[in-house]
Design an enzyme around this catalytic site. Structure first.
Site, PDB file in Angstrom:
ATOM      1  CG  HIS A  92       8.896   3.702   0.245  1.00 35.87           C
ATOM      2  ND1 HIS A  92       8.947   4.005   1.229  1.00 35.87           N
ATOM      3  CD2 HIS A  92       9.488   2.344   0.205  1.00 35.87           C
ATOM      4  CE1 HIS A  92       9.612   3.941   1.419  1.00 35.87           C
ATOM      5  NE2 HIS A  92      10.207   2.647   0.981  1.00 35.87           N
ATOM      6  CD  GLU A 127      14.308   1.162   7.555  1.00 36.91           C
ATOM      7  OE1 GLU A 127      14.537   2.748   6.868  1.00 36.91           O
ATOM      8  OE2 GLU A 127      14.460   1.470   8.855  1.00 36.91           O
ATOM      9  CB  VAL A 128      11.515  -2.765   6.899  1.00 37.26           C
ATOM     10  CG1 VAL A 128      10.639  -3.938   7.187  1.00 37.26           C
ATOM     11  CG2 VAL A 128      11.313  -1.077   7.973  1.00 37.26           C
ATOM     12  CG  ASP A 149       7.866   6.120   5.737  1.00 38.53           C
ATOM     13  OD1 ASP A 149       8.123   5.343   5.151  1.00 38.53           O
ATOM     14  OD2 ASP A 149       8.758   6.830   6.794  1.00 38.53           O
ATOM     15  CB  ILE A 150       7.434   6.194  11.277  1.00 34.02           C
ATOM     16  CG1 ILE A 150       6.982   6.958  12.683  1.00 34.02           C
ATOM     17  CG2 ILE A 150       9.007   5.870  10.693  1.00 34.02           C
ATOM     18  CD1 ILE A 150       7.938   5.658  13.292  1.00 34.02           C
ATOM     19  CG  ASN A 194      13.748   1.171  -1.897  1.00 35.82           C
ATOM     20  OD1 ASN A 194      13.647   1.549  -2.895  1.00 35.82           O
ATOM     21  ND2 ASN A 194      13.700   1.663  -0.780  1.00 35.82           N
ATOM     22  CG  HIS A 238       7.729  -1.720   2.575  1.00 37.50           C
ATOM     23  ND1 HIS A 238       9.007  -2.296   2.797  1.00 37.50           N
ATOM     24  CD2 HIS A 238       8.912  -0.633   1.796  1.00 37.50           C
ATOM     25  CE1 HIS A 238      10.042  -2.286   2.530  1.00 37.50           C
ATOM     26  NE2 HIS A 238      10.658  -0.889   2.546  1.00 37.50           N
TER      27      HIS A 238
END
Ligand code: 5GP
Length: 122
Positions: free
Chosen positions: A108, A101-102, A35-36, A93, A106
């Site tokens: 996490h 958000e994206v 993750d960025i 999420n 995904h």
């Protein structure tokens, strides 16, 4: 429910190689990368290469091969990062209430410290 996939989301761009990522693992149907904005010492995102908006979309519509590959990719990341013994948290999420958000599925994978309770009281 039918989901509409946005081809311009940031993870679609990562999958097309248009923006870089710090890859942890790549398999036939899945990609894992750091993750960025990490929120724990370990914070890896695992995404399917297919166009799925969230876990519900994926679980409903992905092929058996994609689901198997994705599930095993998550396990491989845990093994590679050595978090199975001390524990980790998986979060995925979805949508507005999930504060996604994206809009590309995904998971996490977080670990490397005591992560505290899962949710703050409302
Ligand atoms: P969400 O809120 O959708 O569950 O989480 C999206 C995650 O993607 C966030 O943790 C955020 O830091 C991460 N993220 C957003 N843009 C990028 C990016 O360009 N590269 C990487 N590696 N992670 C990103």
């Amino acid at each position: 429910m039918a989901y509409t996939y946005d081809n311009e989301n940031i993870f679609a761009k990562i999958l097309r190689g248009e923006i870089p990522n710090d890859t942890v693992l790549e398999t036939e149907h899945s990609l894992a990368f750091n993750d960025i904005r990490p929120q724990a010492p370990l914070h890896v995102l695992v995404i399917p290469k297919g166009k799925y908006v969230n876990y519900d979309d994926f679980a409903s519509n992905a092929s058996d091969a994609e689901i198997l590959d994705y599930t095993r990719a998550i396990s491989k990341v845990c093994a590679m990062k050595g978090v199975a013994a001390d524990g980790f948290r998986m979060i995925s999420n979805a949508g507005r209430d999930g504060v996604q958000e994206v809009p590309h599925l995904h998971v996490h994978i977080l670990g490397g410290r005591d992560l505290g309770r899962m949710l703050n009281p409302a």
